[in-house]
Design a protein around this motif. Structure first.
Motif, PDB file in Angstrom:
ATOM      1  N   TYR A 107      59.710  67.701  35.038  1.00 52.95           N
ATOM      2  CA  TYR A 107      58.605  68.365  34.352  1.00 52.95           C
ATOM      3  C   TYR A 107      58.426  69.815  34.794  1.00 52.95           C
ATOM      4  O   TYR A 107      57.513  70.486  34.336  1.00 52.95           O
ATOM      5  CB  TYR A 107      57.290  67.612  34.623  1.00 52.95           C
ATOM      6  N   ASP A 124      56.026  73.980  30.932  1.00 48.30           N
ATOM      7  CA  ASP A 124      55.333  75.100  30.303  1.00 48.30           C
ATOM      8  C   ASP A 124      56.303  75.999  29.545  1.00 48.30           C
ATOM      9  O   ASP A 124      56.028  76.440  28.434  1.00 48.30           O
ATOM     10  CB  ASP A 124      54.589  75.916  31.360  1.00 48.30           C
ATOM     11  N   THR A 157      57.555  74.264  26.435  1.00 50.33           N
ATOM     12  CA  THR A 157      56.501  74.197  25.432  1.00 50.33           C
ATOM     13  C   THR A 157      56.401  75.522  24.688  1.00 50.33           C
ATOM     14  O   THR A 157      56.228  75.556  23.469  1.00 50.33           O
ATOM     15  CB  THR A 157      55.151  73.862  26.102  1.00 50.33           C
ATOM     16  N   SER A 160      54.491  63.265  28.944  1.00 51.29           N
ATOM     17  CA  SER A 160      53.989  64.366  29.759  1.00 51.29           C
ATOM     18  C   SER A 160      52.513  64.655  29.504  1.00 51.29           C
ATOM     19  O   SER A 160      51.841  65.257  30.327  1.00 51.29           O
ATOM     20  CB  SER A 160      54.794  65.637  29.463  1.00 51.29           C
ATOM     21  N   ASN A 173      51.751  66.508  26.915  1.00 54.27           N
ATOM     22  CA  ASN A 173      51.836  67.671  26.034  1.00 54.27           C
ATOM     23  C   ASN A 173      52.670  67.265  24.821  1.00 54.27           C
ATOM     24  O   ASN A 173      53.870  67.031  24.935  1.00 54.27           O
ATOM     25  CB  ASN A 173      52.487  68.844  26.766  1.00 54.27           C
ATOM     26  N   TRP A 174      52.057  67.178  23.653  1.00 53.92           N
ATOM     27  CA  TRP A 174      52.748  66.615  22.493  1.00 53.92           C
ATOM     28  C   TRP A 174      53.958  67.454  22.085  1.00 53.92           C
ATOM     29  O   TRP A 174      54.979  66.918  21.656  1.00 53.92           O
ATOM     30  CB  TRP A 174      51.792  66.473  21.308  1.00 53.92           C
ATOM     31  N   TYR A 199      55.950  69.304  24.012  1.00 57.08           N
ATOM     32  CA  TYR A 199      57.039  69.024  24.952  1.00 57.08           C
ATOM     33  C   TYR A 199      57.640  67.649  24.677  1.00 57.08           C
ATOM     34  O   TYR A 199      58.868  67.485  24.642  1.00 57.08           O
ATOM     35  CB  TYR A 199      56.507  69.106  26.375  1.00 57.08           C
TER      36      TYR A 199
END
Length: 445
Positions: free
Chosen positions: A6, A10, A13, A183, A185-186, A188
């Protein structure tokens, strides 16, 4: 968990979301430039802007794309029929044709899956079927080239549809819930994937889509480009023959060693999101065949000495690529009790755990090709990639997209692999890195 990193969340993304919208236009920009500007991606379009204005360039781009949609409407029927037939044939072949069975790598959750690996048989039969259809006149070989822009519209629709389906499936009916990674975060998760090994029945998404629709059709696409060049100019250039020959070697190796590919990062570790589903369905068959597409518009006749040099480069690249991978396979089969290059194999003994709490042992090879660099096999990959591009000459940058892309891909992959293995093996990985400090090229990187 070592199966998912991970750290780059960021960044991915921020970059992944625009990439999902920008990359589908890459081929069509190449297509526009080939149709109107001899495949020049920059110089000729800039000359048009300087002499005729930006509106002229814009109008040309729009009219070319609109032509894909409205010209020869019956071609849409042919394109849909051909695309659906190809995909259906590949699924049926994968599921029901007699097949050897191979085991995959242990997943982060401790699952060990079995796979149907009948890709070589599929390749032989589809090549024979293609030859019969073209020689009998049922499907002229150049027809695929004529339909290519429309077929890629369909491939894009399918690729995005598969991505959306895989995202929904991962949330509501995953195949192996313990190997899913969310994660939060949709964007990602959609881009990188949630499920590690999504399946419907015996249809394994990763192995099937990684190989069958794209790589399985790679040779046939190149054959169509050869036929299109002959149809257009009355001859097939030795440059296109060379590209087709070298890429056919790569495709043949993939399917002959399909069980080996179960150990690669694509199959064993990456999760199945947009990157793989759209990439395998669209990016691979579209952009990996760009050299042949370019040569249809710009035939290059090579001096035979240069032809031989490029062929030798491709051969050396293949020797390194296959030799390194076969060396590691031999080492694994002998559990480290073997000679590498005439000397007893050296290795780092490592341990790792899966999420089910079980401890496992592994050996990290530090001799032979794998003592030169952690991914010396990538040197062979890159040499072959360059050999794919060199037959196209040096007039335009477009056919060199492949070597540029593969360099970025493999360098990035080496960092991803190192990050994952650092989490997986801990101190053993640090010890291994001291013995083998180079990523890909000894003394350079």
């Amino acid at each position: 968990m070592w199966g998912r990193n991970y750290a780059a969340l960021d960044l991915l993304t921020k970059l992944g979301t625009p990439l999902m919208f920008l990359t589908p236009s890459a081929f069509y920009y190449c297509y526009i430039c080939c149709e109107n500007y001899t495949c020049s991606l920059v110089n000729e379009p800039l000359r048009v802007v300087e002499s005729q204005g930006l509106r002229s360039l814009f109008n040309t781009m729009v009219s070319t794309l609109w032509g894909v949609v409205v010209d020869n409407p019956h071609d849409w029927v042919s394109s849909v029929t051909l695309y659906i037939s190809w995909m259906t044939l590949q699924i049926l072949f994968y599921l029901y044709f007699p097949s050897p069975i191979a085991e995959g790598q242990l997943t982060p959750a401790g699952n060990k899956l079995i796979y149907r690996v009948n890709g070589w048989r599929m390749m032989v039969i589809t090549h024979i079927a293609f030859a019969v259809l073209t020689l009998s006149g049922v499907l002229p070989a150049y027809r695929l080239f004529d339909l290519w822009p429309k077929i890629l519209v369909l491939a894009n629709i399918f690729g995005f549809g598969l991505s959306i389906f895989s995202y929904i499936k991962a949330h509501y009916f995953p195949t192996h819930p313990d190997d899913c990674k969310v994660s939060g975060n949709w964007a990602y998760d959609f881009y990188m994937g949630i499920e590690c090994n999504p399946r419907i029945g015996n249809l394994d998404f990763k192995l099937f889509f990684n190989g069958r629709p794209g790589i399985g059709g790679w040779d046939l696409i190149n054959f169509s480009f050869m036929a299109a060049q002959y149809h257009k100019y009355g001859y097939v250039s030795n440059s296109l023959i060379l590209v087709t020959l070298l890429q056919a070697l790569y495709v043949g190796d993939f399917f002959w060693n399909e069980a080996w590919y179960l150990k690669t990062i694509d199959i064993a570790h990456d999760h199945f999101g947009w990157m793989l589903s759209w990439g395998d369905s669209v990016w691979l068959p579209c952009m990996y065949t760009l050299q042949g597409f370019y040569l249809v518009y710009n035939p290059v006749v090579l001096e035979w000495w240069w032809f031989g040099c490029i062929l030798a480069l491709g051969g050396v690249g293949y020797f390194i690529f296959r030799g390194a991978n076969s060396q590691k396979d031999y080492f694994r089969a002998k559990d480290g009790k073997c000679d590498i290059w005439g000397k007893p194999a050296t290795f780092v003994q490592a341990e790792y755990s899966t999420s089910d709490g079980r401890q496992h042992k592994s050996k990290l090879l530090t001799s032979g090709f794998w003592g030169l660099a952690r991914h010396f096999n990538y040197v062979g990959d890159l040499a072959m990639s360059l050999a794919f591009c060199l037959p196209c000459g040096f007039k335009n940058v477009m056919p060199y997209f492949y070597i540029i892309y593969m360099t970025l891909l493999l360098v990035h992959r080496s960092f991803r692999d190192s990050s994952r293995l650092k989490h997986k093996y801990g101190e053993s990985w640090a010890e291994y890195c001291k013995i083998v400090p180079n990523h890909i090229i000894p003394g350079v990187f």
